[in-house]
Write a protein that holds these residues in place. Structure first.
Motif, PDB file in Angstrom:
ATOM      1  N   ARG A  58       0.837  -1.205   0.000  1.00  0.00           N
ATOM      2  CA  ARG A  58       0.000   0.000   0.000  1.00  0.00           C
ATOM      3  C   ARG A  58       0.869   1.252   0.000  1.00  0.00           C
ATOM      4  NH1 ARG A  58      -3.912  -1.481  -2.443  1.00  0.00           N
ATOM      5  NH2 ARG A  58      -5.073   0.415  -1.884  1.00  0.00           N
ATOM      6  N   ALA A  77       2.385   1.929  -3.361  1.00  0.00           N
ATOM      7  CA  ALA A  77       1.364   2.393  -4.307  1.00  0.00           C
ATOM      8  C   ALA A  77       0.925   3.825  -4.013  1.00  0.00           C
ATOM      9  CB  ALA A  77       0.162   1.454  -4.264  1.00  0.00           C
ATOM     10  N   GLY A  78       1.503   4.429  -2.975  1.00  0.00           N
ATOM     11  CA  GLY A  78       1.161   5.798  -2.625  1.00  0.00           C
ATOM     12  C   GLY A  78      -0.022   5.934  -1.686  1.00  0.00           C
ATOM     13  N   HIS A  79      -0.537   4.804  -1.181  1.00  0.00           N
ATOM     14  CA  HIS A  79      -1.687   4.832  -0.275  1.00  0.00           C
ATOM     15  C   HIS A  79      -1.183   4.791   1.172  1.00  0.00           C
ATOM     16  CE1 HIS A  79      -4.133   4.299  -3.812  1.00  0.00           C
ATOM     17  NE2 HIS A  79      -3.580   3.122  -4.073  1.00  0.00           N
ATOM     18  N   PHE A  80      -0.627   5.892   1.618  1.00  0.00           N
ATOM     19  CA  PHE A  80       0.071   5.916   2.898  1.00  0.00           C
ATOM     20  C   PHE A  80      -0.872   5.786   4.090  1.00  0.00           C
ATOM     21  CE2 PHE A  80       2.575   8.702  -0.041  1.00  0.00           C
ATOM     22  CZ  PHE A  80       3.524   7.732  -0.359  1.00  0.00           C
ATOM     23  N   THR A  81      -2.044   6.380   3.989  1.00  0.00           N
ATOM     24  CA  THR A  81      -3.017   6.267   5.075  1.00  0.00           C
ATOM     25  C   THR A  81      -3.497   4.835   5.221  1.00  0.00           C
ATOM     26  OG1 THR A  81      -3.747   8.555   4.767  1.00  0.00           O
ATOM     27  CG2 THR A  81      -5.236   7.081   5.958  1.00  0.00           C
ATOM     28  N   GLU A  82      -3.733   4.170   4.074  1.00  0.00           N
ATOM     29  CA  GLU A  82      -4.139   2.763   4.114  1.00  0.00           C
ATOM     30  C   GLU A  82      -3.027   1.885   4.671  1.00  0.00           C
ATOM     31  OE1 GLU A  82      -7.340   2.819   0.406  1.00  0.00           O
ATOM     32  OE2 GLU A  82      -5.415   1.797   0.173  1.00  0.00           O
ATOM     33  N   GLN A 121      -3.151   2.279   8.292  1.00  0.00           N
ATOM     34  CA  GLN A 121      -4.351   1.608   8.803  1.00  0.00           C
ATOM     35  C   GLN A 121      -4.107   0.103   8.951  1.00  0.00           C
ATOM     36  OE1 GLN A 121      -7.235   2.490   9.970  1.00  0.00           O
ATOM     37  NE2 GLN A 121      -8.388   0.568   9.905  1.00  0.00           N
ATOM     38  N   TRP A 180      -6.437  -2.824   5.514  1.00  0.00           N
ATOM     39  CA  TRP A 180      -6.137  -1.438   5.178  1.00  0.00           C
ATOM     40  C   TRP A 180      -7.374  -0.581   4.935  1.00  0.00           C
ATOM     41  CZ3 TRP A 180      -8.279  -0.933   0.462  1.00  0.00           C
ATOM     42  CH2 TRP A 180      -8.175  -1.969  -0.476  1.00  0.00           C
ATOM     43  N   GLY A 181      -8.559  -1.177   4.941  1.00  0.00           N
ATOM     44  CA  GLY A 181      -9.776  -0.395   4.749  1.00  0.00           C
ATOM     45  C   GLY A 181     -10.962  -1.267   4.402  1.00  0.00           C
ATOM     46  N   ASP A 217     -10.638  -3.692   1.466  1.00  0.00           N
ATOM     47  CA  ASP A 217      -9.625  -4.741   1.542  1.00  0.00           C
ATOM     48  C   ASP A 217     -10.279  -6.110   1.361  1.00  0.00           C
ATOM     49  OD1 ASP A 217      -7.518  -6.459   2.160  1.00  0.00           O
ATOM     50  OD2 ASP A 217      -6.804  -5.221   3.821  1.00  0.00           O
TER      51      ASP A 217
END
Length: 252
Positions: free
Chosen positions: A150, A153-158, A161, A170-171, A174
């Motif tokens: 994640r 892929a640039g999905h830092f908040t995920e 999480q 991650w959300g 998922d």
């Protein structure tokens, strides 16, 4: 060409298959049997069951999907091992509704614990299905691999999480209900009464390398497979593996 030798299948299964094959060979020597009784829980269409049957072992596959079991039957027939592969509809939490306790020399539990409500009960059932000195092959989704994927892929908040979520998700989107660390899986296996024989990181790099590179660069696939095998037993890489494999052996 056999499943474990197909390029794409190799990246997913090569490390686990080699560990499993060695464990089965040890079981053959230890028991003096020519053929082992192997249980594959959640074995689906036979990614491991059919190759194990090719080695001469008798394999029972327990899976909740009728479609998967139908595909297993067809696959076993095409491989010439239909007489050594049996498919039974069921799941690991209701395992002893369809198979007997203490009836198998080896149990495979691959890609199952992520989807059951009680992973500890699932592992206990797998262990109870083993004969004395039997072996358990456990494969499950790794937490660190999802966090790394994640983040890359640039999905830092995920990514954060997944790191903090009790189930490693991650959300809401998922698709994997639960992930594990190597320590968590090892604890499940040892608590159920097995000795930890080995822990491996699976798909450490395979899911991060661009597919086009692997498919088109001469020698890239073979080199990546060798790299995966080289790092599989290195504890430092377990924390970033997409999957984790634990081999447990029953105490005599």
């Amino acid at each position: 060409m056999s499943d474990q030798l197909r390029p794409r299948a190799s990246l997913r299964t090569a490390v686990v298959w080699e560990v499993l094959k060695d464990a089965l060979d040890r079981q053959v020597k230890a028991t003096g049997k020519d053929a082992l009784d192997v249980l594959d829980t959640g074995g689906g269409t036979g990614n491991f069951a059919v190759p194990a049957a090719r080695l001469g072992h008798r394999v029972t596959v327990v899976d909740p999907s009728p479609n998967a079991l139908f595909a297993l039957e067809r696959r076993a027939a095409e491989a010439g091992v239909a007489d050594r592969v049996r498919g039974v509809q069921g799941d690991i939490l209701g395992l002893f509704d369809v198979v007997e306790r203490d009836g198998f020399d080896a149990v495979l539990c691959h890609g199952v614990l992520e989807y059951v409500d009680e992973p500890a009960e699932g592992v206990r059932n797998a262990v109870e299905a083993l004969r004395p000195s039997g072996a358990l092959s456990l494969l499950a989704a790794g937490l660190g691999g999802a966090v790394l994927a994640r983040a890359l892929a640039g999905h830092f908040t995920e990514a954060r999480q997944a790191l903090t979520d009790p189930a490693g998700r991650w959300g809401e989107g998922d698709p994997v209900p639960r992930r594990f660390t190597a320590e968590q899986l090892s604890d499940l296996v040892s608590t159920a009464g097995l000795e930890i024989a080995a822990v491996h990181g699976v798909r450490v790099f395979a899911d991060l390398v661009p597919g086009a590179l692997v498919d088109t660069e001469p020698g890239a696939m073979e080199a990546l497979l060798k790299l995966e095998a080289a790092v599989a037993e290195q504890p430092a890489f377990h924390s970033v593996a997409t999957q984790l494999h634990v081999l447990g052996e029953k105490r005599r």
